[in-house]
Design an enzyme around this catalytic site. Sequence first.
Site, PDB file in Angstrom:
ATOM      1  N   ASN A   1       2.966   6.661   1.625  1.00  0.00           N
ATOM      2  CA  ASN A   1       2.604   6.868   3.035  1.00  0.00           C
ATOM      3  C   ASN A   1       2.750   5.545   3.775  1.00  0.00           C
ATOM      4  O   ASN A   1       3.092   4.520   3.182  1.00  0.00           O
ATOM      5  CB  ASN A   1       1.193   7.458   3.147  1.00  0.00           C
ATOM      6  CG  ASN A   1       0.155   6.552   2.534  1.00  0.00           C
ATOM      7  OD1 ASN A   1      -0.075   5.443   3.011  1.00  0.00           O
ATOM      8  ND2 ASN A   1      -0.452   7.008   1.441  1.00  0.00           N
ATOM      9  N   ARG A   2       2.484   5.565   5.063  1.00  0.00           N
ATOM     10  CA  ARG A   2       2.817   4.411   5.914  1.00  0.00           C
ATOM     11  C   ARG A   2       1.749   3.316   5.913  1.00  0.00           C
ATOM     12  O   ARG A   2       1.881   2.323   6.629  1.00  0.00           O
ATOM     13  CB  ARG A   2       3.067   4.891   7.346  1.00  0.00           C
ATOM     14  CG  ARG A   2       4.356   5.696   7.470  1.00  0.00           C
ATOM     15  CD  ARG A   2       4.498   6.280   8.875  1.00  0.00           C
ATOM     16  NE  ARG A   2       4.193   5.316   9.888  1.00  0.00           N
ATOM     17  CZ  ARG A   2       3.432   5.547  10.954  1.00  0.00           C
ATOM     18  NH1 ARG A   2       2.896   6.722  11.123  1.00  0.00           N
ATOM     19  NH2 ARG A   2       3.206   4.601  11.838  1.00  0.00           N
TER      20      ARG A   2
END
Length: 413
Positions: free
Chosen positions: A212-213
């Site tokens: 994920n970011r």
Amino acid sequence: MNSLAGKRIVLGVSGGIAAYKAVEVCRRLMDAGTHVIPVLTNGATRFVGRATFDALASEPVRMSLFDEDDPIPHTTLGQTADCVLVAPATARVIGAYAAGISSDLLTATLIATRAPVVICPAMHTEMWEHPAVADNIATLVKRGVSIVGPESGRLAGGDEGAGRLSSPADIVAEVDRVLDFSGRRLDMGGLSVVVTAGGTREPIDPVRYIGNRSSGKQGYAFAEEAAARGAEVTLVSTVDRPGPLGPTVAPGVTVVRVNTAEEMAVATAEAAKEVDVVIMAAAVADFRPVDPAGVKIKKSDGVPAIQLEPTPDILAGLGASKPEGQILVGFAAETCDVADNAAAKLSGKCADYIVANDVAAENVGFACDTNEVTVLASDGRVRPVGLRSKRQVARAVLDLVMEDRADAREENQ
Ligand code: CTP
């Protein structure tokens, strides 16, 4: 907070285009009631005039190691300062300070002081990212020097990138914080804290993962803020400190590196057994491939059908087995219905606080340097924390946690 009034601050200005912004820093410090002594390098005077600081500051500009009125001006300045601030700090000044070289009044003052030092680097991206500068900054961080910025944005000559001096407001806020800490007992001294940071990586095959970011910036900010307040911190992280410091972290922080949710669950459970505060800032993957391939999946084999299974919910697990008196802080990364979803996580995971993050908003949440959150407490209180640096967000959340802890202890006496 105003720890600035009446304090003696040496404002070091070195030779970079951002020197003009030091004028605004000087004015803000004066407005806050500090006694400002400007020390300029020769280079600084190519960008900003002595007369400007002479007019604004509490004392005339000092530049020379050989002052006729004061036989040893650097020791006088260093010994009497409450804080030495360098804004902007060039690669040369940072290098000289890290190496202990005192070639002018500013670097001599830096080495002659025992007061807290705040360094605000500003230079071109190539210089900021040079390993020599990165090593020097890492050395200063290890010695407990406070580094503010630099920020990313437009640089001299129209270039874009990391290296821009932080805003005068952020610089003055950091001096205020540093003076506040040097003036009082460290409020987290004697406490142990576990923080998690970064996004977990769930392998699909040896080269691919579900991720994920999350950058880990908010988690590192919590760890460093708690350590600066005297806590002993274990940081369970999937990433090195974002930015040029790499694996270097501030004194008081021990990093345990992990990759997957499972590894983070094991490391966090172990580290959190007897600590006072746990802060789950990591973005833990909720699902992982059931059976990661042992060799790289080939394109020629067609689109893979990846079967997923849930990962352990680390926060919920910690909430279910929380030792008496431990404070558990979770996050809620949301893109809609932020308040309701965060409230559901607060009760569902038995946390004491949930820091609600609207990660769809601009300059907020994943990967950026700033954040804006709302802290929900388990007794129903709600405290909004407006847009500010991730370090300042960490500070605001820990302020609330420590205030509540002090109140609870008073009630129990
Ligand atoms: N968390 C955790 N373990 C997981 C998932 C999340 O410990 N497997 C923690 C996060 O570190 C955070 C909090 O739980 O402190 C909320 O995480 P978030 O991603 O916002 O929500 P989820 O619980 O994953 O739920 P959803 O994805 O449905 O919003």
